[in-house]
Design an enzyme around this catalytic site. Sequence first.
Site, PDB file in Angstrom:
ATOM      1  N   GLY A 251       0.815  -1.211   0.000  1.00 31.22           N
ATOM      2  CA  GLY A 251       0.000   0.000   0.000  1.00 31.22           C
ATOM      3  C   GLY A 251       0.848   1.260   0.000  1.00 31.22           C
ATOM      4  O   GLY A 251       0.545   2.234  -0.714  1.00 31.22           O
ATOM      5  N   LYS A 252       1.914   1.261   0.805  1.00 34.13           N
ATOM      6  CA  LYS A 252       2.781   2.445   0.864  1.00 34.13           C
ATOM      7  C   LYS A 252       3.478   2.677  -0.470  1.00 34.13           C
ATOM      8  O   LYS A 252       3.579   3.816  -0.943  1.00 34.13           O
ATOM      9  CB  LYS A 252       3.815   2.263   1.978  1.00 34.13           C
ATOM     10  CG  LYS A 252       4.852   3.392   2.067  1.00 34.13           C
ATOM     11  CD  LYS A 252       4.226   4.714   2.454  1.00 34.13           C
ATOM     12  CE  LYS A 252       5.226   5.869   2.400  1.00 34.13           C
ATOM     13  NZ  LYS A 252       6.391   5.687   3.279  1.00 34.13           N
ATOM     14  N   LEU A 253       3.956   1.613  -1.109  1.00 27.93           N
ATOM     15  CA  LEU A 253       4.630   1.763  -2.395  1.00 27.93           C
ATOM     16  C   LEU A 253       3.683   2.290  -3.464  1.00 27.93           C
ATOM     17  O   LEU A 253       4.057   3.120  -4.297  1.00 27.93           O
ATOM     18  CB  LEU A 253       5.242   0.433  -2.822  1.00 27.93           C
ATOM     19  CG  LEU A 253       6.412  -0.064  -1.957  1.00 27.93           C
ATOM     20  CD1 LEU A 253       6.784  -1.491  -2.346  1.00 27.93           C
ATOM     21  CD2 LEU A 253       7.614   0.859  -2.079  1.00 27.93           C
TER      22      LEU A 253
END
Length: 279
Positions: free
Chosen positions: A173-175
């Site tokens: 999700g962060k990427l």
Amino acid sequence: MTSMHPRIGWIGLGDQGAPMARAIAEAGFPLHVWARHKASLDVLDGFTYEACSTVADLGTDSDIVGLCLNDDPDVREVVTNGGLLESLKPGAVLVNFGTGLPAFAAELARLAVPHQVRVLDAPVSGGHAGAVEKRLTVLVGGDPDVVATVRPVFETFATTVAHLGGHGAGQTGKLLNNTLLMANQQNIAELLDVAGRLGLDLSALVNVIRAGTGSSVALQSLGCTITTDNAEHLSRLQLIDMDIYRKAVALLGDEIDPLTDRAVAGAEALPRLARLVTS
């Protein structure tokens, strides 16, 4: 954990890690901190905490340990060679707040199984300013019951806590979030190139779009948290994130290359964008 206030171990006192640790201490959680260099602890002056002489001491004294380190190799070094896993008690929770590969998040969870240590990957979004203002977003991967256990700690420095799935989902999700931010930077760069060729006042145009439907965090940040002083540094960090993203999505094939290439171009364009917006 029998206490209403579990003991929190913390490793990593950088731009984001330091204000996160301060927020935890300010909320009344017993805070135990280890740092390679004693001077790093100066960022906690005025806050209540206990300095640990070794990583193993920190693990012994902690119910939940947060790692806010630069990259996966740093995490691996502290967790394995540093003796953190061996020192944690069964049932303890290890939380990796750094941005890294989803595959490493899953590997870290497997390494912890023999020690009966529970693991979450929980990278944060919001930068230094978001950490200082206690308005970070936490993207979490791992067991939902463990997320519920640690949520009160997350909420000391975050306004949004999103559980996205199993181990590695937080990193994924962060990427993806980072990739969209950088792709938006490239959109802004191309738009300002067109506007300049059409003879518009770029500063005035940026202010109008910021107030309108075309706005984005990428645009709002330019000239505010992103300046000509830090844009080169932030650009390098973004390119590191995109290298991690490329590795994470490599098995999906080359049909996703256009998005990746746009995001990389946006990261490279950041210093120029900062100059354009502040000129």
